[in-house]
Motif scaffolding. Structure first.
Motif, PDB file in Angstrom:
ATOM      1  N   ALA A  85       0.828  -1.215   0.000  1.00 59.88           N
ATOM      2  CA  ALA A  85       0.000   0.000   0.000  1.00 59.88           C
ATOM      3  C   ALA A  85       0.860   1.262   0.000  1.00 59.88           C
ATOM      4  N   ASP A  86       2.075   1.183   0.534  1.00 60.77           N
ATOM      5  CA  ASP A  86       2.965   2.336   0.553  1.00 60.77           C
ATOM      6  C   ASP A  86       3.682   2.566  -0.770  1.00 60.77           C
ATOM      7  N   CYS A  87       3.586   1.613  -1.693  1.00 59.97           N
ATOM      8  CA  CYS A  87       4.247   1.751  -2.991  1.00 59.97           C
ATOM      9  C   CYS A  87       3.561   2.846  -3.807  1.00 59.97           C
ATOM     10  N   GLU A  88       4.339   3.473  -4.669  1.00 62.98           N
ATOM     11  CA  GLU A  88       3.828   4.547  -5.511  1.00 62.98           C
ATOM     12  C   GLU A  88       2.827   3.988  -6.520  1.00 62.98           C
ATOM     13  N   GLU A  89       1.716   4.702  -6.681  1.00 62.45           N
ATOM     14  CA  GLU A  89       0.714   4.287  -7.656  1.00 62.45           C
ATOM     15  C   GLU A  89       1.142   4.720  -9.052  1.00 62.45           C
ATOM     16  N   VAL A  90       0.975   3.819 -10.004  1.00 62.52           N
ATOM     17  CA  VAL A  90       1.269   4.113 -11.402  1.00 62.52           C
ATOM     18  C   VAL A  90      -0.034   3.976 -12.161  1.00 62.52           C
ATOM     19  N   MET A  91      -0.489   5.087 -12.734  1.00 64.71           N
ATOM     20  CA  MET A  91      -1.763   5.073 -13.448  1.00 64.71           C
ATOM     21  C   MET A  91      -1.526   5.083 -14.952  1.00 64.71           C
ATOM     22  N   GLY A  92      -2.299   4.281 -15.646  1.00 66.19           N
ATOM     23  CA  GLY A  92      -2.255   4.282 -17.099  1.00 66.19           C
ATOM     24  C   GLY A  92      -2.924   5.521 -17.651  1.00 66.19           C
ATOM     25  N   TRP A  93      -2.766   5.753 -18.957  1.00 63.69           N
ATOM     26  CA  TRP A  93      -3.334   6.969 -19.536  1.00 63.69           C
ATOM     27  C   TRP A  93      -4.855   6.971 -19.476  1.00 63.69           C
ATOM     28  N   GLN A  94      -5.482   5.799 -19.542  1.00 64.26           N
ATOM     29  CA  GLN A  94      -6.943   5.756 -19.477  1.00 64.26           C
ATOM     30  C   GLN A  94      -7.443   6.216 -18.102  1.00 64.26           C
ATOM     31  N   HIS A  95      -6.765   5.748 -17.059  1.00 66.53           N
ATOM     32  CA  HIS A  95      -7.171   6.122 -15.705  1.00 66.53           C
ATOM     33  C   HIS A  95      -6.953   7.619 -15.467  1.00 66.53           C
ATOM     34  N   ARG A  96      -5.816   8.144 -15.942  1.00 67.68           N
ATOM     35  CA  ARG A  96      -5.550   9.579 -15.781  1.00 67.68           C
ATOM     36  C   ARG A  96      -6.571  10.412 -16.542  1.00 67.68           C
ATOM     37  N   LEU A  97      -6.921   9.982 -17.762  1.00 66.07           N
ATOM     38  CA  LEU A  97      -7.913  10.705 -18.552  1.00 66.07           C
ATOM     39  C   LEU A  97      -9.276  10.672 -17.870  1.00 66.07           C
ATOM     40  N   GLN A  98      -9.666   9.512 -17.377  1.00 67.29           N
ATOM     41  CA  GLN A  98     -10.954   9.386 -16.697  1.00 67.29           C
ATOM     42  C   GLN A  98     -10.997  10.277 -15.459  1.00 67.29           C
ATOM     43  N   ARG A  99      -9.907  10.288 -14.681  1.00 66.18           N
ATOM     44  CA  ARG A  99      -9.860  11.119 -13.477  1.00 66.18           C
ATOM     45  C   ARG A  99      -9.949  12.601 -13.831  1.00 66.18           C
ATOM     46  N   THR A 100      -9.249  13.024 -14.885  1.00 66.62           N
ATOM     47  CA  THR A 100      -9.277  14.422 -15.308  1.00 66.62           C
ATOM     48  C   THR A 100     -10.670  14.829 -15.768  1.00 66.62           C
ATOM     49  N   MET A 102     -13.538  13.439 -14.946  1.00 71.03           N
ATOM     50  CA  MET A 102     -14.448  13.459 -13.794  1.00 71.03           C
ATOM     51  C   MET A 102     -14.252  14.728 -12.965  1.00 71.03           C
ATOM     52  N   ARG A 103     -13.020  15.159 -12.792  1.00 70.82           N
ATOM     53  CA  ARG A 103     -12.764  16.393 -12.045  1.00 70.82           C
ATOM     54  C   ARG A 103     -13.384  17.591 -12.757  1.00 70.82           C
ATOM     55  N   ARG A 104     -13.211  17.640 -14.085  1.00 68.39           N
ATOM     56  CA  ARG A 104     -13.751  18.768 -14.846  1.00 68.39           C
ATOM     57  C   ARG A 104     -15.276  18.773 -14.833  1.00 68.39           C
ATOM     58  N   LEU A 105     -15.876  17.587 -14.915  1.00 74.63           N
ATOM     59  CA  LEU A 105     -17.337  17.525 -14.879  1.00 74.63           C
ATOM     60  C   LEU A 105     -17.881  17.972 -13.530  1.00 74.63           C
ATOM     61  N   HIS A 106     -17.203  17.604 -12.463  1.00 72.98           N
ATOM     62  CA  HIS A 106     -17.674  17.959 -11.121  1.00 72.98           C
ATOM     63  C   HIS A 106     -17.394  19.416 -10.779  1.00 72.98           C
ATOM     64  N   SER A 107     -16.354  19.988 -11.374  1.00 67.34           N
ATOM     65  CA  SER A 107     -16.005  21.374 -11.044  1.00 67.34           C
ATOM     66  C   SER A 107     -16.574  22.378 -12.046  1.00 67.34           C
ATOM     67  N   ALA A 108     -17.207  21.885 -13.110  1.00 69.67           N
ATOM     68  CA  ALA A 108     -17.777  22.801 -14.115  1.00 69.67           C
ATOM     69  C   ALA A 108     -18.942  23.573 -13.502  1.00 69.67           C
ATOM     70  N   PRO A 109     -19.029  24.867 -13.792  1.00 69.62           N
ATOM     71  CA  PRO A 109     -20.145  25.649 -13.260  1.00 69.62           C
ATOM     72  C   PRO A 109     -21.447  25.213 -13.908  1.00 69.62           C
TER      73      PRO A 109
END
Length: 113
Positions: A85-100, A102-109
C-alpha cells in the motif's frame, strides 16, 4: 520407496485458514491503479512472501495445532499488504484521462438561465 514418492502419496490435510474462496465469496474489485515498488520495498515484499511461503509449506502435511501458526502467517500477510500500500501508484493513460474528465465535470459551473 523414495522420499519423493512418500510426499506424493501423503494425504493432503485441509488448512481452512488459507483455503481459496469461491467466486461468490470474493469481493468485486474495481480497476485500481498498479503500484511500483522501490528497490527496498520490492526486497521487503519478496522477503515477506518467502517467509509466508515457508511457514505455510512447513505446515503443509501437519495440522495447525496452535493458533499462533496461523496468526504468524496473517501478521506477515498484513505487513506485506502495508508495504504494498505504501508503494507509488502508477496510473495508465486511461485512468488519468478518466480522473481528469471526472474532475472537470464535477467542477464545471452549472448553467444558469
Amino acid at each position: 520407496m523414495s522420499s519423493a514418492a512418500n510426499i506424493l502419496t501423503a494425504p493432503m490435510l485441509p488448512c481452512p485458514q488459507f483455503a481459496p474462496k469461491l467466486p461468490s465469496q470474493q469481493p468485486q474489485r474495481s480497476s485500481s491503479p498498479q503500484r511500483k515498488p522501490t528497490l527496498s520495498q520490492g526486497r521487503a515484499l519478496e522477503t515477506l512472501g518467502h517467509a509466508i511461503e515457508y511457514l505455510v509449506d512447513s505446515r503443509l502435511y501437519e495440522t495447525w495445532d496452535s493458533p499462533a501458526d496461523a496468526e504468524a502467517v496473517h501478521t506477515l500477510m498484513a505487513c506485506s499488504r502495508a508495504v504494498f500500500a505504501d508503494c507509488e501508484e502508477v496510473m495508465g493513460w486511461q485512468h488519468r484521462l478518466q480522473r481528469t474528465l471526472m474532475r472537470r465535470l464535477h467542477s464545471a459551473p452549472s448553467p444558469t438561465r
